[in-house]
Scaffold this active site. Structure first.
Site, PDB file in Angstrom:
ATOM      1  N   LYS A 198       0.844  -1.206   0.000  1.00  0.00           N
ATOM      2  CA  LYS A 198       0.000   0.000   0.000  1.00  0.00           C
ATOM      3  C   LYS A 198       0.873   1.248   0.000  1.00  0.00           C
ATOM      4  O   LYS A 198       0.602   2.210  -0.723  1.00  0.00           O
ATOM      5  CB  LYS A 198      -0.928  -0.018   1.221  1.00  0.00           C
ATOM      6  CG  LYS A 198      -2.035  -1.069   1.094  1.00  0.00           C
ATOM      7  CD  LYS A 198      -2.772  -1.327   2.408  1.00  0.00           C
ATOM      8  CE  LYS A 198      -3.718  -2.517   2.249  1.00  0.00           C
ATOM      9  NZ  LYS A 198      -4.305  -2.973   3.516  1.00  0.00           N
ATOM     10  N   GLN A 215      -4.191  -1.654  10.000  1.00  0.00           N
ATOM     11  CA  GLN A 215      -4.118  -2.995   9.402  1.00  0.00           C
ATOM     12  C   GLN A 215      -4.622  -4.043  10.400  1.00  0.00           C
ATOM     13  O   GLN A 215      -4.137  -4.113  11.530  1.00  0.00           O
ATOM     14  CB  GLN A 215      -2.671  -3.298   8.982  1.00  0.00           C
ATOM     15  CG  GLN A 215      -2.495  -4.606   8.246  1.00  0.00           C
ATOM     16  CD  GLN A 215      -3.112  -4.605   6.848  1.00  0.00           C
ATOM     17  OE1 GLN A 215      -3.035  -3.617   6.119  1.00  0.00           O
ATOM     18  NE2 GLN A 215      -3.752  -5.698   6.475  1.00  0.00           N
ATOM     19  N   ASP A 272     -10.779   2.949   4.251  1.00  0.00           N
ATOM     20  CA  ASP A 272     -11.246   1.565   4.088  1.00  0.00           C
ATOM     21  C   ASP A 272     -12.765   1.528   3.971  1.00  0.00           C
ATOM     22  O   ASP A 272     -13.332   0.516   3.550  1.00  0.00           O
ATOM     23  CB  ASP A 272     -10.832   0.725   5.306  1.00  0.00           C
ATOM     24  CG  ASP A 272      -9.658  -0.189   5.007  1.00  0.00           C
ATOM     25  OD1 ASP A 272      -9.325  -0.342   3.809  1.00  0.00           O
ATOM     26  OD2 ASP A 272      -9.089  -0.752   5.950  1.00  0.00           O
TER      27      ASP A 272
END
Ligand code: NAP
Length: 291
Positions: free
Chosen positions: A54, A98, A121
């Site tokens: 990412k 995460q 997200d």
């Protein structure tokens, strides 16, 4: 194989190039570059690979990366303090914690303190609510990626029968809502659905998000359907999706492969969301972004 392959790798690359151009224009217009903060607690190797991927992707499109790596024994409160700091940091447009986190850190609870306009997200209750209400906001990356694949293949959704197999908060539910907003007639299926094969056979657009290798048999696919396979399953034969690809491709008009279908879209949409987040915080419309 009569079906056209939906090449997620190529489409993801297009999205990434477009985001790079839009970031360049955003910065040229006098704005600071968008920034993505990733927070990784512990040293799970798979998670470390995801986070590095990412961050690398951000650098490629001109998004500033803030890569926070915390020791595996970091206290819950410490992670919370960092997230609150990032919430208030104007250089940070998007925040990604995460998951999974080590046991002493309640990752899902912490995700919920991320400010909705930084929730790249798209998984906090606030973002889910905005999606449910069809209000502008950040949409979950994988579902948004599926919609992008359909859009770039000009798949007609208005009035189409769409069947989503799987009802997770991460994939199934948000995809169903996005399809509904695109005027499809949506049926959601799950482990208690009766006659799943029969329901799938009605689908003009069939989305599989189950996590069971090749569970959707070829003869569950309507002739001419578009099949989006979100599943990623590791088997002795390698990575496979939730759809029995070969027989399904005999009947479908379009189908995503696994790997190389939905998978690459997730990071591409994360980059798009990070730019959208920057624009939301600046109070202006996002360049090139769908609401
Ligand atoms: P999940 O949370 O485990 O949800 C699975 C869903 O499938 C549940 O709603 C479950 O029903 C349903 N289901 C399970 N067995 C079924 C059956 N026999 N018949 C009908 N429905 C059944 O999984 P997820 O997080 O949504 O992920 C789904 C798949 O997508 C996984 O393979 C995952 O690895 C993959 N994935 C890929 C990406 C990507 O970037 N490509 C991103 C996220 C996930 P119940 O609700 O009734 O239990």
């Amino acid at each position: 194989m009569p079906a056209t392959l939906i090449d997620g790798k190529a489409i993801a690359q297009q999205v990434r190039s477009e985001v790079a151009a839009d970031v360049e224009a955003w910065v040229a217009a006098g704005h600071p570059p968008p920034g993505l903060a990733t927070v990784l607690v512990g040293d799970d190797p798979a998670s470390a690979v995801y986070v590095s991927g990412k961050q690398r992707a951000c650098a490629e499109v001109g998004i500033e990366g803030f890569d926070h790596r915390l020791a595996h024994d970091t206290a819950h409160g410490e992670v919370e303090a960092l997230l609150r700091e990032l919430n208030d940091d104007p250089r940070v447009s998007g925040i990604l914690l995460q998951l999974p986190t080590p046991p002493q850190v309640d990752g899902p609870a912490l995700t919920e303190i991320i400010r909705p306009e930084k929730d790249v997200d798209g998984l906090t209750p606030a973002s889910a609510g905005l999606l449910a209400k069809n209000r502008p906001g950040l949409r979950p990356c994988t579902p948004a990626g599926c919609m992008e694949l359909l859009r770039r293949h000009d798949v007609a959704l208005r009035g189409a029968e769409a069947v989503v197999v799987g009802r997770s908060d991460l994939v199934g539910k948000p995809i169903a809502q996005l399809l509904l907003q695109a005027d499809a007639t949506v049926t959601m299926c799950h482990s208690r659905t009766r006659d799943l094969a029969g329901v799938c056979r009605r689908a003009d657009v069939l989305i599989a998000a189950v996590g069971r290798p090749q569970m959707i048999a070829g003869d569950w696919v309507k002739e001419g359907a578009t099949v989006i396979d979100v599943g990623i399953n590791r088997t002795d034969a390698g990575l496979v999706g939730d759809v029995a690809f070969e027989p399904a491709a005999e009947r479908a008009a379009r189908i995503t492969p696994v790997p190389g279908g939905v998978g690459p879209m997730t990071i591409a949409m994360l980059l798009r969301n990070t730019l959208t987040a920057a624009t939301l915080q600046a109070g202006v419309a996002a360049p090139g972004a769908a609401a």
